[in-house]
Motif scaffolding. Structure first.
Motif, mmCIF file in Angstrom:
data_model
loop_
_atom_site.group_PDB
_atom_site.id
_atom_site.type_symbol
_atom_site.label_atom_id
_atom_site.label_comp_id
_atom_site.label_asym_id
_atom_site.label_seq_id
_atom_site.Cartn_x
_atom_site.Cartn_y
_atom_site.Cartn_z
ATOM 1 N N VAL A 32 0.867 -1.179 0.000
ATOM 2 C CA VAL A 32 0.000 0.000 0.000
ATOM 3 C C VAL A 32 0.901 1.224 0.000
ATOM 4 C CG1 VAL A 32 -1.720 1.310 1.298
ATOM 5 C CG2 VAL A 32 -1.829 -1.187 1.242
ATOM 6 N N PHE A 33 0.701 2.104 -0.969
ATOM 7 C CA PHE A 33 1.422 3.368 -1.001
ATOM 8 C C PHE A 33 0.567 4.397 -0.269
ATOM 9 C CE2 PHE A 33 3.316 1.207 -4.616
ATOM 10 C CZ PHE A 33 4.649 1.480 -4.418
ATOM 11 N N ASP A 34 1.038 4.841 0.888
ATOM 12 C CA ASP A 34 0.305 5.783 1.728
ATOM 13 C C ASP A 34 0.813 7.186 1.441
ATOM 14 O OD1 ASP A 34 -0.852 7.314 3.699
ATOM 15 O OD2 ASP A 34 -0.352 5.952 5.323
ATOM 16 N N THR A 35 0.020 7.973 0.720
ATOM 17 C CA THR A 35 0.447 9.315 0.353
ATOM 18 C C THR A 35 0.381 10.297 1.511
ATOM 19 O OG1 THR A 35 -1.754 9.902 -0.432
ATOM 20 C CG2 THR A 35 -0.216 8.987 -2.059
ATOM 21 N N CYS A 36 -0.174 9.910 2.631
ATOM 22 C CA CYS A 36 -0.255 10.794 3.800
ATOM 23 C C CYS A 36 0.800 10.462 4.856
ATOM 24 C CB CYS A 36 -1.650 10.727 4.420
ATOM 25 S SG CYS A 36 -2.938 11.322 3.326
ATOM 26 N N LEU A 37 1.611 9.428 4.648
ATOM 27 C CA LEU A 37 2.560 8.981 5.656
ATOM 28 C C LEU A 37 3.538 10.083 6.053
ATOM 29 C CD1 LEU A 37 3.716 6.728 7.430
ATOM 30 C CD2 LEU A 37 5.163 6.094 5.480
ATOM 31 N N THR A 38 4.084 10.807 5.087
ATOM 32 C CA THR A 38 5.080 11.828 5.427
ATOM 33 C C THR A 38 4.477 12.914 6.306
ATOM 34 O OG1 THR A 38 4.683 12.892 3.297
ATOM 35 C CG2 THR A 38 6.583 11.430 3.443
ATOM 36 N N TYR A 40 1.883 12.403 8.356
ATOM 37 C CA TYR A 40 1.621 11.724 9.625
ATOM 38 C C TYR A 40 2.885 11.654 10.482
ATOM 39 C CZ TYR A 40 0.461 7.987 12.903
ATOM 40 O OH TYR A 40 0.278 7.248 14.039
ATOM 41 N N SER A 49 1.293 17.362 1.758
ATOM 42 C CA SER A 49 1.108 15.935 1.518
ATOM 43 C C SER A 49 0.390 15.745 0.191
ATOM 44 C CB SER A 49 0.279 15.332 2.657
ATOM 45 O OG SER A 49 0.064 13.969 2.434
ATOM 46 N N ARG A 51 -1.672 13.600 -1.005
ATOM 47 C CA ARG A 51 -3.021 13.049 -0.910
ATOM 48 C C ARG A 51 -3.578 12.491 -2.203
ATOM 49 N NH1 ARG A 51 -5.341 17.651 2.847
ATOM 50 N NH2 ARG A 51 -3.390 18.561 2.299
ATOM 51 N N HIS A 52 -4.225 13.294 -3.015
ATOM 52 C CA HIS A 52 -4.875 12.805 -4.249
ATOM 53 C C HIS A 52 -4.224 13.457 -5.464
ATOM 54 C CE1 HIS A 52 -7.854 10.833 -1.818
ATOM 55 N NE2 HIS A 52 -8.086 11.958 -1.189
#
Length: 73
Positions: A32-38, A40, A49, A51-52
């Protein structure tokens, strides 16, 4: 996996492909590539971030994954 100071799944397309290959060697079948991790983790402000981000999604689909085979490109 990644060299010191770099999160897995972050970096150049070649670095991310190497991360994916290392995960596959360990038997990982889903990523899963989490675009909000950085955001977070507090590495970037939330407004930076991706996001989309359609360009980011296109880059992942086109440069990192062969979606027909669901394997790293």
């Amino acid at each position: 996996m990644p060299e010191s100071g770099r999160l897995p799944g972050h970096g150049t397309p070649a670095q991310v492909r190497a991360d994916l290959a290392a995960l596959a060697e360990r038997g990982v079948t889903y990523v899963v590539f989490d675009t909000c991790l950085t955001a977070y983790l507090g590495l970037v402000p939330p407004e930076r971030s991706p996001r989309h981000d359609p360009e980011l999604l296109e880059a992942v689909a086109g440069d990192l994954m062969d979606l027909r085979r669901a394997e790293p490109a």
